[in-house]
Structure formats: structure tokens, C-alpha cells
Scaffold this motif. Structure first.
Motif, mmCIF file in Angstrom:
data_model
loop_
_atom_site.group_PDB
_atom_site.id
_atom_site.type_symbol
_atom_site.label_atom_id
_atom_site.label_comp_id
_atom_site.label_asym_id
_atom_site.label_seq_id
_atom_site.Cartn_x
_atom_site.Cartn_y
_atom_site.Cartn_z
ATOM 1 N N SER A 187 0.680 -1.326 -0.128
ATOM 2 C CA SER A 187 -0.033 0.050 -0.046
ATOM 3 C C SER A 187 0.801 1.265 -0.032
ATOM 4 O O SER A 187 0.572 2.367 -0.421
ATOM 5 C CB SER A 187 -0.831 0.061 1.081
ATOM 6 N N PHE A 188 2.106 1.154 0.404
ATOM 7 C CA PHE A 188 2.888 2.342 0.299
ATOM 8 C C PHE A 188 4.110 2.463 -1.159
ATOM 9 O O PHE A 188 4.896 3.318 -0.996
ATOM 10 C CB PHE A 188 3.925 2.296 1.506
ATOM 11 N N GLN A 189 3.758 1.497 -2.099
ATOM 12 C CA GLN A 189 4.405 1.370 -3.039
ATOM 13 C C GLN A 189 3.558 1.712 -4.552
ATOM 14 O O GLN A 189 2.305 1.657 -4.344
ATOM 15 C CB GLN A 189 4.915 -0.191 -3.554
ATOM 16 N N LYS A 190 4.268 2.192 -5.153
ATOM 17 C CA LYS A 190 3.490 2.648 -6.752
ATOM 18 C C LYS A 190 3.607 1.209 -7.538
ATOM 19 O O LYS A 190 4.706 0.997 -8.037
ATOM 20 C CB LYS A 190 3.991 3.650 -7.543
ATOM 21 N N TYR A 191 2.676 0.402 -7.381
ATOM 22 C CA TYR A 191 2.755 -0.975 -8.041
ATOM 23 C C TYR A 191 1.695 -1.167 -9.157
ATOM 24 O O TYR A 191 0.447 -1.169 -8.687
ATOM 25 C CB TYR A 191 2.521 -2.075 -7.072
ATOM 26 N N SER A 194 4.860 -2.508 -13.466
ATOM 27 C CA SER A 194 5.872 -2.920 -12.271
ATOM 28 C C SER A 194 5.748 -4.590 -12.664
ATOM 29 O O SER A 194 6.662 -5.032 -12.225
ATOM 30 C CB SER A 194 5.252 -2.575 -10.946
ATOM 31 N N LEU A 195 4.696 -4.843 -13.052
ATOM 32 C CA LEU A 195 4.681 -6.667 -13.630
ATOM 33 C C LEU A 195 5.906 -6.692 -14.478
ATOM 34 O O LEU A 195 6.313 -8.112 -14.346
ATOM 35 C CB LEU A 195 3.599 -6.893 -13.995
ATOM 36 N N PHE A 196 6.322 -5.911 -15.295
ATOM 37 C CA PHE A 196 7.419 -6.060 -16.180
ATOM 38 C C PHE A 196 8.635 -5.671 -16.138
ATOM 39 O O PHE A 196 9.612 -6.538 -16.285
ATOM 40 C CB PHE A 196 6.726 -5.490 -17.512
ATOM 41 N N THR A 197 8.691 -4.553 -15.408
ATOM 42 C CA THR A 197 9.918 -4.080 -15.000
ATOM 43 C C THR A 197 10.503 -4.397 -13.538
ATOM 44 O O THR A 197 11.621 -4.513 -13.124
ATOM 45 C CB THR A 197 9.906 -2.495 -14.976
ATOM 46 N N GLY A 198 9.554 -4.929 -12.711
ATOM 47 C CA GLY A 198 9.831 -5.391 -11.507
ATOM 48 C C GLY A 198 10.285 -4.340 -10.455
ATOM 49 O O GLY A 198 10.334 -4.306 -9.255
ATOM 50 N N GLU A 199 9.948 -2.985 -11.110
ATOM 51 C CA GLU A 199 10.393 -1.753 -10.012
ATOM 52 C C GLU A 199 8.914 -1.243 -9.469
ATOM 53 O O GLU A 199 7.942 -1.055 -10.165
ATOM 54 C CB GLU A 199 11.061 -0.639 -11.028
ATOM 55 N N SER A 200 9.031 -1.060 -8.131
ATOM 56 C CA SER A 200 7.734 -0.530 -7.423
ATOM 57 C C SER A 200 8.384 0.354 -6.288
ATOM 58 O O SER A 200 8.338 -0.086 -5.255
ATOM 59 C CB SER A 200 7.045 -1.840 -6.742
ATOM 60 N N PRO A 201 8.601 1.662 -6.773
ATOM 61 C CA PRO A 201 9.064 2.461 -5.714
ATOM 62 C C PRO A 201 8.204 3.034 -4.599
ATOM 63 O O PRO A 201 6.852 2.748 -4.924
ATOM 64 C CB PRO A 201 9.394 3.934 -6.633
ATOM 65 N N PHE A 202 8.923 3.162 -3.543
ATOM 66 C CA PHE A 202 8.079 3.522 -2.491
ATOM 67 C C PHE A 202 7.354 5.207 -2.689
ATOM 68 O O PHE A 202 8.130 5.893 -2.735
ATOM 69 C CB PHE A 202 8.756 3.480 -0.989
ATOM 70 N N VAL A 203 6.065 5.226 -2.484
ATOM 71 C CA VAL A 203 5.481 6.598 -2.617
ATOM 72 C C VAL A 203 4.820 7.025 -1.227
ATOM 73 O O VAL A 203 4.036 7.879 -0.910
ATOM 74 C CB VAL A 203 4.377 6.630 -3.782
ATOM 75 N N PHE A 204 5.223 6.023 -0.195
ATOM 76 C CA PHE A 204 4.437 6.483 1.137
ATOM 77 C C PHE A 204 3.167 6.624 1.304
ATOM 78 O O PHE A 204 2.102 5.744 0.718
ATOM 79 C CB PHE A 204 5.544 7.556 1.766
ATOM 80 N N LEU A 205 2.704 7.795 1.690
ATOM 81 C CA LEU A 205 1.279 8.001 1.712
ATOM 82 C C LEU A 205 0.237 8.448 0.454
ATOM 83 O O LEU A 205 -0.718 8.601 0.734
ATOM 84 C CB LEU A 205 1.072 8.831 2.828
ATOM 85 N N ASP A 206 1.081 8.570 -0.494
ATOM 86 C CA ASP A 206 0.372 8.952 -1.875
ATOM 87 C C ASP A 206 -0.680 8.266 -2.173
ATOM 88 O O ASP A 206 -1.810 8.944 -2.546
ATOM 89 C CB ASP A 206 1.383 9.016 -2.912
#
Length: 322
Positions: free
Chosen positions: A59-63, A67-79
Motif C-alpha cells: 500500500s506504500f508502493q507504486k505498483y 511494475s509487473l514487467f520491470t519489477g520496479e515498485s518505488p515507495f510513494v509512502f502515503l500517496d
């Protein structure tokens, strides 16, 4: 003649700097309950704890679909939470969920109490027949029950439409679509949830009613109390702990009901039968916003946990006062 002091009991007297056998025994006895529930607690912690922690992190990540293809899910905290709480649709869904839950729990408690009273007063064979029917309803999977419900209210070939048309009071309903109207659809889904949840409520209340001593009712009758007085001043107070547990469980199950809404309406028409469970699912898997869907789920968990703690503490305080 000087009397000698009795020698200290070697068994009971504690050793210098040590702990006596009685205290050690008390320590073992107090730890025994925790040791007995430890295996179950560890299993629950692993099975339930990990998904909740993973959901909270998500819930704190931009997924999203990227992200399913790149594997990147940066943290966006409370966004994700800010976006969900700032969406007017979320508040509409929240109020709709609250209304459906309140209606479901109220009907379950009232109808369940009446049926539990009926079980106490009917003959043995009638009680056995009713109990078997309740158990069969309870054992039916929710998906199967929702599909049967869908078939019963089907516009062209539904049994309910045919029966109501034969009665003739409501006119020709052979082509009436119950699920195209949001009010009618929510009413039918509510009835399905109540019908499916009644067995647990009825059997639990029946067991609780059987534990109330009949002498209390006899004494109340001698004092001139009527049926309403006995229910208000004897039955309800004696059943208060069971009722508290039932209300908390039914609130949780009603809020988390997903299958009947998804099978019968999928949140339609135009999202007007969407509840929190459906809203979280569609946000995550239809809009591919997995972080937002996780945030909605965590908000739901937080609301249910706050309600459970508040309600249980309130009930405990009422019992302590009385």
C-alpha cells in the motif's frame, strides 16, 4: 528450660538467593496456558501475519501494470492513501458498505433470535429438521448460492418472476430484470447474505439460550413480568457476551462480502452496488493499480479493527458496571 526453635522445613524454606518450589510451581502453572496456545498462535501469525504485512508494504508502493514487467515498485509512502481518500467515489462506496452492513447485521440478529427462540419451543423432530436445513444452508458454498440466486431471479426464465406473474398482484414480471435497478439489486444481495449467515447466528444463539437457567424465568413470572420484560431484563443481558461476538463477526463478514456482489452484479449497474471489497478488487485488478487496491484494503482492515476494539471494550465496560 529453654525451648529450642523448630528446625526450618527444608522443603518449603527457600534457599538463599534462590526461588522456592512453590513459586517455581506457580510460574510453571502461569506459563502453561501460553505454552498450550503457542503452536496455534505461531501458525496464525505465519498464515495471517505475512499477507497483512505484505499488503501494508504494497500500500506504500507504486505498483501497477508497468511494475509487473520491470519489477520496479518505488515507495510513494502515503500517496496511495491520499489519492484514495481524496476520491469522492471512495466515500460513496464507504457509505454504501456501511448501509448494507447495518441492514445485514440488524436482520441477522433479529431473525436469528426469533428462529433460536423457535428452536427452543418446537418438538424434537421439528427442531432436528430445522437444524438440518440450517446446516445444509451453512455448508453450501457462497458461489453456488449466488448462482442459484441468480437463476431464481433471472429475467426470462427465473422461477421468482414466474411465480409473481402467476399471482398477478405485481403484474407481468416475466421480463423484469431485478439486477438492473441498484436498489433492488442491493436488496437481493442483502437477502442472500442474511440467508447464508443465518445458520451460524441461529445455532449460536440457540446454544446460548439453552444455558440460561429456567429458574430465572420462573422467578420473573412470579414477579409479574411479561414476555417483553423477560427478554429485556433476563435474556438479552445473559446473552450479551455471545451477542457481542456475533455482532463483531457479522460486521466483519458483511463488510468483506465479495462473492455475492461480484457474481450477481460485479458492482453494477454503473458501480452503484460496489462495496469496499469489490472496490478494492476492481481498483487492483481492473485498473491495475495494485498499490491503490492495497491501500483500500488496509483502510478496511483499520476500520474493522477500530470497530472491534471499540465495541468489545464498550461491552466489557457495561458488564463491569452492572
Amino acid at each position: 528450660m529453654t525451648k529450642l526453635a523448630p528446625a526450618p522445613d527444608p522443603v518449603r524454606s527457600p534457599r538463599p538467593g534462590g526461588v522456592g518450589p512453590a513459586r517455581r510451581r506457580r510460574g510453571r502453572d502461569s506459563a502453561l496456558p501460553y505454552l498450550m496456545i503457542a503452536p496455534a498462535a505461531i501458525v496464525l501469525l505465519v498464515i495471517l501475519g505475512y499477507p497483512i504485512v505484505r499488503l501494508a508494504v504494497l500500500s506504500f508502493q507504486k505498483y501497477d501494470s508497468r511494475s509487473l514487467f520491470t519489477g520496479e515498485s518505488p515507495f510513494v509512502f502515503l500517496d496511495n492513501y491520499v489519492e484514495v481518500l481524496g476520491d469522492p467515489e471512495f466515500w460513496m462506496v464507504l457509505w454504501r458498505t456501511f448501509a448494507v452492513t447495518l441492514l445485514c447485521v440488524s436482520l441477522l440478529m433479529v431473525i436469528g433470535f426469533l428462529l433460536a427462540q423457535l428452536l427452543l419451543r418446537v418438538s424434537g423432530w421439528a427442531r432436528l429438521t430445522l437444524t438440518i436445513c440450517l446446516v445444509l444452508v451453512w455448508a453450501m458454498p457462497m458461489v453456488a448460492a449466488a448462482l442459484i440466486w441468480q437463476w431464481l431471479f433471472q429475467p426470462q426464465y427465473g422461477v421468482v418472476n414466474w411465480m409473481l406473474t402467476q399471482v398477478g398482484v405485481f403484474g407481468d414480471l416475466r421480463a423484469h430484470d431485478w439486477f438492473s435497478d441498484p436498489v433492488q439489486a442491493l436488496a437481493l444481495i442483502t437477502l442472500l447474505i442474511v440467508w447464508k449467515g443465518l445458520p451460524f447466528v441461529v445455532l449460536t444463539m440457540y446454544a446460548a439460550l439453552g444455558q440460561i437457567p429456567s429458574s430465572m424465568y420462573e422467578a420473573a413470572g412470579l414477579d409479574g413480568a411479561n414476555a417483553v420484560d423477560t427478554v429485556r431484563h433476563i435474556t438479552i443481558p445473559m446473552m450479551r457476551p455471545v451477542l457481542a461476538i456475533l455482532i463483531v463477526l457479522e460486521v466483519i463478514w458483511s463488510v468483506n462480502s465479495f462473492t455475492p456482489f461480484w457474481v450477481l452484479t460485479q458492482g453494477g449497474p454503473s458501480g452503484q452496488t460496489t462495496t469496499l471489497a469489490v472496490y478494492s478488487y476492481t481498483t487492483a485488478f481492473s485498473a491495475n493499480d495494485y498499490g491503490g487496491g492495497a491501500a483500500i484494503s488496509m483502510i478496511t482492515v483499520g476500520l474493522l479493527a477500530a470497530f472491534a476494539v471499540f465495541y468489545v471494550r464498550r461491552q466489557v465496560k457495561q458488564v463491569d458496571v452492572r
